[in-house]
Every structure is written in structure tokens, then in C-alpha cells.
Design a protein around this motif. Structure first.
Motif, PDB file in Angstrom:
ATOM      1  N   ARG A 200       0.735  -1.222  -0.092  1.00 29.94           N
ATOM      2  CA  ARG A 200      -0.144  -0.012  -0.046  1.00 29.94           C
ATOM      3  C   ARG A 200       0.567   1.316   0.034  1.00 29.94           C
ATOM      4  NH1 ARG A 200      -2.514   0.915   5.635  1.00 29.94           N
ATOM      5  NH2 ARG A 200      -0.272   1.210   5.774  1.00 29.94           N
ATOM      6  N   ASP A 201       1.738   1.471   0.861  1.00 28.56           N
ATOM      7  CA  ASP A 201       2.663   2.558   1.058  1.00 28.56           C
ATOM      8  C   ASP A 201       3.629   2.663  -0.239  1.00 28.56           C
ATOM      9  OD1 ASP A 201       1.320   2.682   3.447  1.00 28.56           O
ATOM     10  OD2 ASP A 201       3.054   2.082   4.678  1.00 28.56           O
ATOM     11  N   SER A 202       3.743   1.560  -0.850  1.00 26.91           N
ATOM     12  CA  SER A 202       4.919   1.543  -2.199  1.00 26.91           C
ATOM     13  C   SER A 202       4.152   2.565  -3.199  1.00 26.91           C
ATOM     14  CB  SER A 202       5.123   0.255  -2.645  1.00 26.91           C
ATOM     15  OG  SER A 202       4.127  -0.088  -3.275  1.00 26.91           O
ATOM     16  N   GLY A 203       2.745   2.338  -3.254  1.00 27.59           N
ATOM     17  CA  GLY A 203       2.072   3.275  -4.264  1.00 27.59           C
ATOM     18  C   GLY A 203       2.128   2.351  -5.822  1.00 27.59           C
ATOM     19  N   ALA A 227      -6.907  -7.818   3.572  1.00 28.57           N
ATOM     20  CA  ALA A 227      -6.751  -7.267   2.402  1.00 28.57           C
ATOM     21  C   ALA A 227      -7.717  -6.099   2.166  1.00 28.57           C
ATOM     22  CB  ALA A 227      -6.639  -8.319   1.043  1.00 28.57           C
ATOM     23  N   GLY A 228      -8.840  -6.338   2.323  1.00 24.04           N
ATOM     24  CA  GLY A 228      -9.860  -5.223   1.930  1.00 24.04           C
ATOM     25  C   GLY A 228      -9.844  -4.091   3.004  1.00 24.04           C
ATOM     26  N   ALA A 229      -9.479  -4.379   4.146  1.00 20.53           N
ATOM     27  CA  ALA A 229      -9.307  -3.384   5.121  1.00 20.53           C
ATOM     28  C   ALA A 229      -8.125  -2.463   4.986  1.00 20.53           C
ATOM     29  CB  ALA A 229      -9.242  -3.933   6.379  1.00 20.53           C
ATOM     30  N   LEU A 230      -6.860  -3.091   4.292  1.00 18.35           N
ATOM     31  CA  LEU A 230      -5.672  -2.422   4.164  1.00 18.35           C
ATOM     32  C   LEU A 230      -5.682  -1.666   2.621  1.00 18.35           C
ATOM     33  CD1 LEU A 230      -2.998  -4.745   5.887  1.00 18.35           C
ATOM     34  CD2 LEU A 230      -3.209  -2.356   6.269  1.00 18.35           C
ATOM     35  N   MET A 231      -6.192  -2.533   1.655  1.00 19.88           N
ATOM     36  CA  MET A 231      -5.994  -2.174   0.451  1.00 19.88           C
ATOM     37  C   MET A 231      -7.319  -1.380  -0.229  1.00 19.88           C
ATOM     38  SD  MET A 231      -2.905  -2.810   0.110  1.00 19.88           S
ATOM     39  CE  MET A 231      -2.473  -2.557  -1.768  1.00 19.88           C
ATOM     40  N   GLY A 232      -8.437  -1.669   0.308  1.00 22.18           N
ATOM     41  CA  GLY A 232      -9.747  -1.208  -0.077  1.00 22.18           C
ATOM     42  C   GLY A 232     -10.701  -2.798  -0.597  1.00 22.18           C
ATOM     43  N   GLU A 233     -12.050  -2.488  -0.392  1.00 18.12           N
ATOM     44  CA  GLU A 233     -12.758  -3.316  -0.696  1.00 18.12           C
ATOM     45  C   GLU A 233     -12.746  -3.498  -2.307  1.00 18.12           C
ATOM     46  OE1 GLU A 233     -14.300  -5.517   1.006  1.00 18.12           O
ATOM     47  OE2 GLU A 233     -13.486  -4.676   2.807  1.00 18.12           O
ATOM     48  N   GLY A 234     -12.614  -4.949  -3.002  1.00 18.42           N
ATOM     49  CA  GLY A 234     -12.551  -5.117  -4.179  1.00 18.42           C
ATOM     50  C   GLY A 234     -11.077  -5.184  -4.685  1.00 18.42           C
ATOM     51  N   TRP A 235     -10.119  -5.085  -3.980  1.00 14.82           N
ATOM     52  CA  TRP A 235      -8.999  -4.822  -4.405  1.00 14.82           C
ATOM     53  C   TRP A 235      -8.230  -6.236  -4.850  1.00 14.82           C
ATOM     54  CZ3 TRP A 235      -4.365  -7.039  -2.255  1.00 14.82           C
ATOM     55  CH2 TRP A 235      -2.968  -6.956  -2.833  1.00 14.82           C
ATOM     56  N   ALA A 236      -8.733  -7.269  -3.917  1.00 19.18           N
ATOM     57  CA  ALA A 236      -8.279  -8.627  -4.319  1.00 19.18           C
ATOM     58  C   ALA A 236      -8.770  -9.184  -5.411  1.00 19.18           C
ATOM     59  CB  ALA A 236      -8.529  -9.400  -2.858  1.00 19.18           C
ATOM     60  N   THR A 237      -8.181  -9.395  -6.707  1.00 20.45           N
ATOM     61  CA  THR A 237      -8.500  -9.928  -7.711  1.00 20.45           C
ATOM     62  C   THR A 237      -7.391 -10.854  -8.260  1.00 20.45           C
ATOM     63  OG1 THR A 237      -7.735  -8.454  -9.377  1.00 20.45           O
ATOM     64  CG2 THR A 237      -9.801  -7.867  -8.414  1.00 20.45           C
ATOM     65  N   PRO A 238      -7.825 -11.739  -9.312  1.00 24.00           N
ATOM     66  CA  PRO A 238      -6.461 -12.679  -9.568  1.00 24.00           C
ATOM     67  C   PRO A 238      -5.311 -12.101  -9.970  1.00 24.00           C
ATOM     68  CG  PRO A 238      -8.492 -13.338 -10.616  1.00 24.00           C
ATOM     69  CD  PRO A 238      -8.882 -12.157 -10.002  1.00 24.00           C
ATOM     70  N   SER A 239      -5.439 -10.640 -10.325  1.00 23.49           N
ATOM     71  CA  SER A 239      -4.078  -9.796 -10.751  1.00 23.49           C
ATOM     72  C   SER A 239      -3.623  -9.291  -9.879  1.00 23.49           C
ATOM     73  CB  SER A 239      -4.625  -8.712 -11.721  1.00 23.49           C
ATOM     74  OG  SER A 239      -5.417  -7.837 -11.123  1.00 23.49           O
TER      75      SER A 239
END
Length: 269
Positions: A200-203, A227-239
Motif C-alpha cells: 500500500r505504502d509503495s504506491g 486485504a480489504g481493510a488495508l487495500m480497499g474493498e474489491g482490491w483482491a482480484t487474480p491480478s
């Protein structure tokens, strides 16, 4: 680990599994068999499990010698082929890692999971690990995913995991991966929180892979919540997000009402 990450880990442990979680987790799966005694027949069986009535997994993860078998079995199936280099001990030279990576790509690998020389890193060495990751990155080029296995159970220190994560991102990692599955503890929420916070912090567009010991929908739910809490809901996809596992597939299918899909691979995953 700081207080915020610790709180998010505790909240993730309370995440409830359900069919929606199973449906979400299945396409994030790197279906894995990395046993020393794997055979062509076992890898064929693994590949046959990769496309299910509920959908297909993201990839199969296998030893390099089985890439041709998997490539033939998965042709036109939409499932990537991942393999490992510098595995599991992380003791190869940069030249050996580069050569193994090029060989795997020529054989048909789409993704390379490379082990950070974590023992050297833990001892304070930084040049050798960096050289190895950059050699792998160069060999992968732009079209092949490079997942860096930190072996967080061996680093066993929050500061070391954070530093290794930052160094791997700087060296060009496309994903940070927790573990080889050969060392305990394997994936932990605590290590995952540190790694996700670095991403997250790396951008940078870096993904995360939790590997080792995740065997049911309840376990998958905790990592997806984190992952949702740290990166945002919906961030976790196969990519951006993967589970490295074997037995997890049958658990997910069971919760989706599909039953088992056949022989389960053995090993730490």
C-alpha cells in the motif's frame, strides 16, 4: 507490528466464511503441488482439478520439470502455469536463478515464484538477495509475473519482514508471497498485514500471495478481510491477490455445493 495493523489482524480473525467468500476465493487460487515425489500422473490430476463446475483457478504452481505436462493439459483452459526457482532453500546464485528462470519461461511458464535468500537476508546480507531478485526480474522481462517468496516464518521478525518486503518491491516484484510451504509457520495474518502495508505504502501495482496452511473457507475469509481493510474493498482480484494452496480447492467447492474434485496433492500447502 504497530497498533493499527495489530487491530486489523484481530478484526480479520473474526471474518465469517460463507458461500460468497468461497465464490470469491476460488478464482484467486494457485492450485499447488510442490512435492519431491510428484509424478506426471499427479500433475495431470492437478491440472484436471483446475477447471471446476464453479469456475477455474488462477494458476497451477508446480516444479519446473512438469511445465510441459501442465502446458499440454491446460492448453486453451485459461489457467496460468506458475513454477518455482531458488526453491525451497534460497541458496542458488544469481546466475543460477537467471538460468533457471529463462529455462522455465522457454518451457512455458507464465509466472515465476522465486525464493528470497532469506537466511542471508536474516544474517544482514543485502547485496546478494538484491542481486538474485534483480537477476530473476531481468530474466522474466515485462511479460512474466515475478512473485517473491519471503519465507516469513524464517525471518520471524516484523522489522525483517517489512525490510524484505520493501527490498523485493524495489527489485521489481509483481507479487509478495509469504512462504514456500516447506517451513512452519507458513502464512500468518501478522506477516500478511506487514506485507500488505508495504505494498500500500509503495504506491506500486504489486500483488500479495498467501501460501501455506490455508485449507478452508474460514481461513480464506480472514485474508480477504485483511486485504480489504488495508487495500480497499474489491482490491483482491487474480491480478493482485492469490492463495497458494492445494486442499483449499475442495473446501471451497464443498461450500459452493460442488463436492470434491478428486485426488488432493500432498505437502505443506
Amino acid at each position: 507490528m504497530d497498533a493499527t495493523l495489530a487491530r486489523l489482524v484481530e478484526e480479520a480473525k473474526l471474518a465469517a466464511p460463507d458461500a460468497k467468500i468461497a465464490e470469491r476465493a476460488l478464482p484467486l487460487l494457485d492450485l499447488t503441488s510442490l512435492n519431491d515425489d510428484d509424478t506426471d500422473e499427479r500433475i495431470v490430476a492437478l491440472c484436471d482439478r483446475a477447471v471446476t463446475p464453479a469456475g477455474r483457478v488462477a494458476a497451477v504452481c508446480i516444479h519446473p520439470r512438469f511445465i510441459p505436462v501442465a502446458k499440454r493439459r491446460l492448453e486453451n483452459k485459461g489457467v496460468a502455469i506458475a513454477t518455482v526457482v531458488n526453491f525451497p532453500g534460497g541458496g542458488e546464485s544469481a546466475a543460477e536463478v537467471a538460468g533457471s528462470t529463462r529455462d522455465a519461461i522457454r518451457a512455458g511458464a507464465d509466472e515465476i515464484d522465486v525464493v528470497l535468500p532469506w537466511r542471508d537476508f536474516k544474517a544482514g546480507e543485502r547485496t546478494v538477495p538484491n542481486d538474485i531478485l534483480r537477476a530473476c526480474r531481468d530474466a522474466c522481462g515485462d511479460g512474466i509475473l515475478m512473485k517473491v517468496i519471503l519465507e516469513t516464518g524464517g525471518l520471524d521478525d516484523a522489522d525483517l519482514i517489512e525490510r524484505a518486503s520493501r527490498d523485493a518491491v524495489a527489485a521489481g516484484a509483481d507479487f509478495l508471497k509469504t512462504s514456500t510451504g516447506k517451513l512452519q509457520p507458513a502464512a500468518t495474518l501478522e506477516a500478511a498485514a506487514i506485507m500488505l502495508a508495504v505494498i500500500r505504502d509503495s504506491g506500486k501495482p504489486v500483488g500479495f500471495k498467501a501460501a501455506g496452511g490455508i485449507r478452508d473457507t474460514a481461513g480464506a475469509a480472514t485474508y480477504l478481510h485483511l486485504a480489504g481493510a488495508l487495500m480497499g474493498e474489491g482490491w483482491a482480484t487474480p491480478s493482485t491477490f492469490r492463495f497458494g494452496a492445494s486442499g483449499l480447492l475442495d473446501a471451497l467447492l464443498g461450500d459452493l455445493g460442488q463436492g470434491a474434485t478428486g485426488q488432493k496433492p500432498r505437502g505443506g500447502y
